[in-house]
Scaffold this motif. Structure first.
Motif, short mmCIF file in Angstrom:
data_model
loop_
_atom_site.label_atom_id
_atom_site.label_comp_id
_atom_site.label_asym_id
_atom_site.label_seq_id
_atom_site.Cartn_x
_atom_site.Cartn_y
_atom_site.Cartn_z
N LEU A 178 9.12 11.69 11.10
CA LEU A 178 7.77 11.51 11.03
C LEU A 178 7.11 12.09 12.60
CD1 LEU A 178 6.72 7.68 9.91
CD2 LEU A 178 6.63 9.89 8.67
N THR A 179 5.99 12.57 12.53
CA THR A 179 5.69 13.04 13.94
C THR A 179 4.93 11.94 14.75
OG1 THR A 179 3.33 13.43 13.16
CG2 THR A 179 4.73 15.19 12.84
N ALA A 180 4.60 12.12 15.91
CA ALA A 180 4.08 11.06 16.80
C ALA A 180 2.60 10.44 16.14
CB ALA A 180 3.82 11.56 18.24
N GLY A 181 1.84 11.10 15.61
CA GLY A 181 0.57 10.79 15.13
C GLY A 181 0.89 10.20 13.87
N GLU A 182 1.58 10.53 13.04
CA GLU A 182 1.98 9.84 11.87
C GLU A 182 2.71 8.40 11.96
OE1 GLU A 182 3.05 13.92 9.16
OE2 GLU A 182 4.64 13.00 10.14
N LEU A 183 3.63 8.46 12.81
CA LEU A 183 4.29 7.20 13.50
C LEU A 183 3.26 6.27 13.72
CD1 LEU A 183 7.43 6.25 14.01
CD2 LEU A 183 6.86 6.93 16.27
N GLU A 184 2.11 6.70 14.55
CA GLU A 184 1.12 5.85 15.02
C GLU A 184 0.44 5.37 13.81
OE1 GLU A 184 -1.93 5.33 18.69
OE2 GLU A 184 -0.54 6.98 18.61
N ALA A 185 -0.04 6.22 12.92
CA ALA A 185 -0.96 5.99 11.84
C ALA A 185 -0.33 5.13 10.92
CB ALA A 185 -1.41 7.40 11.12
N VAL A 186 1.05 5.18 10.54
CA VAL A 186 1.55 4.27 9.91
C VAL A 186 1.67 2.74 10.34
CG1 VAL A 186 4.03 4.01 8.47
CG2 VAL A 186 2.84 6.25 8.44
N SER A 187 1.99 2.64 11.52
CA SER A 187 2.25 1.53 12.25
C SER A 187 0.86 0.79 12.15
CB SER A 187 2.61 1.76 13.73
OG SER A 187 2.79 0.58 14.45
N GLN A 231 0.81 -1.17 -0.10
CA GLN A 231 0.08 0.07 0.00
C GLN A 231 0.89 1.17 0.05
OE1 GLN A 231 -2.96 0.12 3.18
NE2 GLN A 231 -3.63 1.92 2.51
N THR A 232 0.72 2.29 -0.88
CA THR A 232 1.26 3.45 -0.89
C THR A 232 0.76 4.34 0.11
OG1 THR A 232 1.66 3.13 -3.11
CG2 THR A 232 1.94 5.45 -2.36
N LEU A 233 1.52 5.03 1.11
CA LEU A 233 1.14 5.96 2.05
C LEU A 233 1.76 7.39 1.36
CD1 LEU A 233 1.88 4.16 5.22
CD2 LEU A 233 -0.26 4.20 3.90
N ASN A 234 0.99 8.29 1.76
CA ASN A 234 1.29 9.68 1.26
C ASN A 234 1.55 10.40 2.76
OD1 ASN A 234 1.23 9.87 -1.46
ND2 ASN A 234 -0.79 9.32 -1.28
N ILE A 235 2.53 11.15 2.90
CA ILE A 235 2.89 12.12 4.32
C ILE A 235 2.63 13.38 3.71
CG2 ILE A 235 4.40 12.47 5.85
CD1 ILE A 235 3.42 9.65 6.08
N GLN A 236 1.65 14.05 4.54
CA GLN A 236 1.20 15.29 4.10
C GLN A 236 0.96 16.24 5.62
OE1 GLN A 236 -2.31 15.67 1.65
NE2 GLN A 236 -2.17 13.50 0.91
N ARG A 237 1.48 17.24 5.23
CA ARG A 237 1.41 18.22 6.57
C ARG A 237 0.96 19.62 5.96
NH1 ARG A 237 7.10 17.00 9.03
NH2 ARG A 237 6.71 14.75 9.69
N ASN A 238 -0.03 20.23 6.50
CA ASN A 238 -0.86 21.49 6.23
C ASN A 238 -1.18 21.48 4.78
OD1 ASN A 238 -0.16 22.44 8.73
ND2 ASN A 238 1.96 22.96 8.26
N GLY A 239 -1.74 20.14 4.32
CA GLY A 239 -2.16 20.18 2.92
C GLY A 239 -1.08 20.13 1.83
N GLN A 240 0.20 20.08 2.36
CA GLN A 240 1.31 19.90 1.38
C GLN A 240 1.86 18.27 1.45
OE1 GLN A 240 4.81 22.12 2.37
NE2 GLN A 240 5.82 21.67 0.55
N LYS A 241 1.79 17.77 0.14
CA LYS A 241 2.56 16.40 0.21
C LYS A 241 3.96 16.59 0.36
CE LYS A 241 2.76 12.56 -2.90
NZ LYS A 241 2.60 11.94 -4.28
#
Length: 163
Positions: free
Chosen positions: A135-144, A34-44
């Motif tokens: 990765l931020t803490a939330g991103e780390l958890e979401a990807v995991s 699965q491809t994951l996109n890391i985005q912050r403030n609407g910016q990929k």
């Protein structure tokens, strides 16, 4: 009372279907991603592919995230677990589950990335430290969570058997 006997006929065709299905199931590491996109403030910012993990790989991630201490029963006894870092565990999951580039390397292994982080004062040594810095803490958890979902966490085998 007469005994009831059930005859199960395994034909060569049924056996080959079973073997084919089992071999297809064993390909999950290369066939499922699965491809994951890391985005912050609407910016990929970047994207990467993840794959499911095996039980042994999950166990390895936990071991890498565990701090051990001497056994109070004596030095001749094996070390015991002191603590497990959830952040390290998730970071190792992400590292192991990241699908390598076409040349067989993972972008987390890029020496320029490590050098850039170290120059910026982040002082990273391992891939898990690199991932925790990026990765931020939330991103780390979401990807995991996505990796665990791909790996079958929460799968109800009974439902699969019905289908």
């Amino acid at each position: 009372m007469a005994e009831k006997k059930t005859n199960i006929n395994v034909t060569e065709e049924n056996e080959m279907d079973l073997i084919t299905g089992l071999l297809k199931a064993a390909e999950y590491k290369t066939e499922v991603s699965q491809t994951l996109n890391i985005q912050r403030n609407g910016q990929k910012l970047f994207k990467f592919d993840i794959r499911p993990l095996s039980f042994d790989e999950i166990t390895d991630c936990r071991k890498r995230a565990t701090t051990y201490m001497p056994n109070p029963g004596g030095a001749s006894l094996p070390l015991i677990e002191k603590s497990v870092s959830n952040a390290d565990y998730m970071a190792w999951q992400i590292y192991i589950a990241t699908v390598p580039e076409s040349d067989g390397t993972k972008f987390w292994d890029n020496p320029a990335l490590k050098e850039g982080l170290n120059k910026a004062g982040h002082m990273v040594m391992t891939q898990a430290e690199i991932i925790k810095e990026i990765l931020t803490a939330g991103e780390l958890e979401a990807v995991s969570d996505k990796i665990e979902e791909l790996s079958g966490s929460g799968t109800n085998v009974i439902d699969y058997a019905k289908n």
